[in-house]
Design an enzyme around this catalytic site. Structure first.
Site, PDB file in Angstrom:
ATOM      1  CG  ASP A 137      -5.221  -0.537  -1.264  1.00 34.45           C
ATOM      2  OD1 ASP A 137      -5.536   0.802  -0.851  1.00 34.45           O
ATOM      3  OD2 ASP A 137      -6.277  -0.610  -2.010  1.00 34.45           O
ATOM      4  CG  ASN A 138      -4.684   2.137  -3.481  1.00 31.18           C
ATOM      5  OD1 ASN A 138      -3.139   1.967  -2.518  1.00 31.18           O
ATOM      6  ND2 ASN A 138      -5.547   2.700  -3.441  1.00 31.18           N
TER       7      ASN A 138
ATOM      8  CE  LYS B 158      -0.613   3.567  -4.021  1.00 29.10           C
ATOM      9  NZ  LYS B 158      -0.620   2.533  -2.701  1.00 29.10           N
TER      10      LYS B 158
ATOM     11  CD  GLU C 122      -8.344   5.178  -0.323  1.00 27.80           C
ATOM     12  OE1 GLU C 122      -8.699   3.259  -0.608  1.00 27.80           O
ATOM     13  OE2 GLU C 122      -7.450   5.256   0.159  1.00 27.80           O
TER      14      GLU C 122
ATOM     15  CG  ASP D 205      -2.888   1.229   0.741  1.00 29.28           C
ATOM     16  OD1 ASP D 205      -2.329   1.172   1.765  1.00 29.28           O
ATOM     17  OD2 ASP D 205      -2.525   1.603  -0.071  1.00 29.28           O
TER      18      ASP D 205
HETATM   19  C1  LIG Z   1       9.271   2.834  -2.098  1.00 29.33           C
HETATM   20  N1  LIG Z   1       9.496   2.608  -0.716  1.00 29.33           N
HETATM   21  C2  LIG Z   1       8.275   2.840   0.883  1.00 29.33           C
HETATM   22  N2  LIG Z   1       9.038   2.393   1.747  1.00 29.33           N
HETATM   23  C3  LIG Z   1       8.378   2.446   2.784  1.00 29.33           C
HETATM   24  N3  LIG Z   1       7.151   3.730   2.546  1.00 29.33           N
HETATM   25  C4  LIG Z   1       6.721   4.045   1.416  1.00 29.33           C
HETATM   26  C5  LIG Z   1       7.719   3.921   0.771  1.00 29.33           C
HETATM   27  N4  LIG Z   1       7.006   4.166  -0.577  1.00 29.33           N
HETATM   28  C6  LIG Z   1       5.842   5.564   0.467  1.00 29.33           C
HETATM   29  N5  LIG Z   1       5.543   5.237   1.387  1.00 29.33           N
HETATM   30  C7  LIG Z   1       5.191   5.896   2.638  1.00 29.33           C
HETATM   31  O1  LIG Z   1       3.768   5.382   2.510  1.00 29.33           O
HETATM   32  C8  LIG Z   1       2.467   6.009   2.575  1.00 29.33           C
HETATM   33  C9  LIG Z   1       2.364   6.123   1.185  1.00 29.33           C
HETATM   34  C10 LIG Z   1       1.595   5.361   0.427  1.00 29.33           C
HETATM   35  C11 LIG Z   1       0.892   5.745  -1.335  1.00 29.33           C
HETATM   36  N6  LIG Z   1      -0.386   5.655  -1.077  1.00 29.33           N
HETATM   37  C12 LIG Z   1      -1.569   6.967  -2.005  1.00 29.33           C
HETATM   38  O2  LIG Z   1      -0.499   6.863  -2.447  1.00 29.33           O
HETATM   39  C13 LIG Z   1      -2.308   6.020  -2.048  1.00 29.33           C
HETATM   40  C14 LIG Z   1      -3.583   7.043  -2.589  1.00 29.33           C
HETATM   41  C15 LIG Z   1      -4.292   7.358  -3.029  1.00 29.33           C
HETATM   42  C16 LIG Z   1      -5.285   7.925  -3.380  1.00 29.33           C
HETATM   43  C17 LIG Z   1      -6.478   7.758  -4.525  1.00 29.33           C
HETATM   44  C18 LIG Z   1      -7.085   8.615  -5.436  1.00 29.33           C
HETATM   45  C19 LIG Z   1      -6.855  10.322  -5.084  1.00 29.33           C
HETATM   46  F1  LIG Z   1      -7.293  11.005  -5.568  1.00 29.33           F
HETATM   47  C20 LIG Z   1      -5.530  10.252  -4.356  1.00 29.33           C
HETATM   48  C21 LIG Z   1      -4.536   9.665  -3.651  1.00 29.33           C
HETATM   49  C22 LIG Z   1      -5.346   6.127  -2.100  1.00 29.33           C
HETATM   50  C23 LIG Z   1      -4.429   4.808  -1.895  1.00 29.33           C
HETATM   51  O3  LIG Z   1      -5.353   3.972  -0.886  1.00 29.33           O
HETATM   52  C24 LIG Z   1      -2.794   5.432  -1.753  1.00 29.33           C
HETATM   53  O4  LIG Z   1      -2.565   3.995  -1.142  1.00 29.33           O
HETATM   54  C25 LIG Z   1       3.315   7.362   2.371  1.00 29.33           C
HETATM   55  O5  LIG Z   1       3.282   6.547   4.435  1.00 29.33           O
HETATM   56  C26 LIG Z   1       4.331   7.025   2.567  1.00 29.33           C
HETATM   57  O6  LIG Z   1       5.829   7.816   3.467  1.00 29.33           O
HETATM   58 MG   LIG Z   2      -3.487   2.842  -0.561  1.00 34.05          MG
END
Ligand SMILES: CNc1ncnc2c1ncn2[C@@H]1O[C@H](/C=C/CNC(=O)c2cc(-c3ccc(F)cc3)cc(O)c2O)[C@@H](O)[C@H]1O
Ligand SMILES: [Mg+2]
Length: 214
Positions: free
Chosen positions: A169-170, A144, A199, A141
């Site tokens: 997810d997503n 992406k 969500e 999650d």
């Molecule tokens: C790349 N390796 C990584 N290692 C450790 N942590 C990581 C990470 N990448 C991202 N993260 C962390 O995970 C989280 C990021 C999650 C990314 N999720 C999304 O972009 C997302 C985005 C949407 C979304 C959907 C529609 C919209 F209009 C806007 C947003 C819905 C979701 O359910 C999502 O999961 C942050 O806390 C980030 O700091």
């Molecule tokens: Mg998600």
């Protein structure tokens, strides 16, 4: 300075949930996201699918990529059998700090190992740092465009065994097209799509469950 959305989410949990009650923490976050501010938690509809897959797998080794505020961490950890811990990776310190407090408020801190860092760096360290041989269940999650490189990393590091379950997810919104193509075309995975909605909205989204065939 103005608070952040994760900080406001934590405040809502502390105000509306009951300490030590994971269900009330989940409800408080869902209420906050439905009535105050949308946030990218897996949510209640997809969360119920997550619950059913975790219950079916009943994993002994669990990994979550992208803790964010800990909503799905709480959903998963509350279902794990006694003595089982889930490892969750988060590279944003501010998000990790909020997640830590939300997980603790739910009383699940003893079932969660929150590691600050990037999945690309940490996945290769799973064996040496946590004594993991293979993962029974992985929840993706995070960013992406990192789902595909990270699943390949799991393969390269020998972290999957026959029957390992990956739940992503997503896969529709925002979408993970390359990952989806890979798991659906590869003979090494048996994949199944669970339709739902983004969500707290009516937008189409869903979860992809992929079983590693060895
Ligand atoms: C790349 N390796 C990584 N290692 C450790 N942590 C990581 C990470 N990448 C991202 N993260 C962390 O995970 C989280 C990021 C999650 C990314 N999720 C999304 O972009 C997302 C985005 C949407 C979304 C959907 C529609 C919209 F209009 C806007 C947003 C819905 C979701 O359910 C999502 O999961 C942050 O806390 C980030 O700091
Ligand atoms: Mg998600």
């Amino acid at each position: 300075t103005r608070s952040t959305r994760p900080q406001r989410m934590l405040k809502a949990v502390q105000k509306n949930a009951t300490k030590g009650n994971p269900k009330s923490v989940i409800s408080a976050i869902d209420y906050f996201c439905k009535h105050s501010e949308w946030a990218m938690n897996v949510g209640d509809e997809k969360g119920s699918i997550l619950d059913s897959v975790v219950t079916e797998v009943n994993p002994s080794t669990v990994l979550e990529l992208g803790t964010y505020c800990g909503y799905s961490t709480v959903r998963i950890a509350r279902l794990l059998s006694p003595g089982t811990k889930l490892i969750t990776l988060e590279f944003n310190p501010a998000n990790a700090a909020v997640a830590k407090q939300i997980i603790a408020y739910a009383g699940l801190q003893d079932k969660v190992i929150l590691v600050e860092g990037s999945s690309g760096d940490l996945i290769p360290q799973m064996k040496e740092r946590f004594g993991i041989t293979t993962f029974d269940f992985i929840f993706l999650d995070h960013w992406k465009d990192r789902y595909l490189p990270d699943i390949k990393l799991f393969e390269e590091c020998g972290l999957l065994r026959k029957g390992s379950v990956l739940l992503a997810d997503n896969v529709i919104c925002p979408g993970t097209p390359e990952y989806l193509e890979y798991v659906r075309k590869s003979p090494r995975y048996e994949s199944k799509y669970f339709p739902a909605h983004l969500e707290y909205t009516k937008v189409e989204d869903g979860l992809e469950k992929s079983v590693f065939l060895g």
